[in-house]
Design an enzyme around this catalytic site. Sequence first.
Site, PDB file in Angstrom:
ATOM      1  N   CYS A 103       0.874  -1.316  -0.040  1.00  0.00           N
ATOM      2  CA  CYS A 103       0.064  -0.210   0.148  1.00  0.00           C
ATOM      3  C   CYS A 103       0.655   1.143  -0.099  1.00  0.00           C
ATOM      4  CB  CYS A 103      -0.854   0.074   1.076  1.00  0.00           C
ATOM      5  SG  CYS A 103      -2.307   0.947   1.027  1.00  0.00           S
ATOM      6  N   HIS A 104       0.777   2.007   0.761  1.00  0.00           N
ATOM      7  CA  HIS A 104       1.569   3.276   1.055  1.00  0.00           C
ATOM      8  C   HIS A 104       2.900   3.255   1.567  1.00  0.00           C
ATOM      9  CE1 HIS A 104      -2.653   4.681   1.208  1.00  0.00           C
ATOM     10  NE2 HIS A 104      -1.908   6.201   0.692  1.00  0.00           N
TER      11      HIS A 104
END
Length: 175
Positions: A103-104
């Site tokens: 994800c991030h």
Amino acid sequence: MAKVAIVLGPDFEDVEFEQPRTQLAERGHEVVVVGTSTDEELTGKKGEVTFTPDVAVGDVSARDFDALVVPGGYSPDHLRTDEDVVRFVKAFGDLERPIAAICHAGSLLIEAGLVSGRTMTSWPSIRTDLVNAGAAWVDQEVVVDGRLVTSRNPDDLPAFIDAVDHQLQGAGVSA
């Protein structure tokens, strides 16, 4: 059995922390949660999971672990401003040990200088950041580039966890 560090800060994506932590342990790996300190209980961004790190980053070395997992959410953005955490993450790259980011989490790898020349995926909002840092971005559930494993979001967790486990076994470390 491998020893896996999960680096964690506040506002992590609950499931992106909890599932790798639980499933890698179920597969026989020792999982250690590393935070900036052990004095604070950290809460996921959805408030579903709370966890107090097992060890502080200043008390361990990348050499103590076989691999690193970085959950997404806002945790990587918080952690990228901590010099000790950035140094810890960079050391995994220097040692050529497996690093898994979902994800991030790529934002922390950018800060550690580990993305240039790599093929990666991520949550779409950091795509431009990764490309500007020299990565080739692709939209796939899991991307393995050497010792680097990346995934986009919680839907990709089964493939992500399998790829991390495969990296551990490929490193001559098995459960």
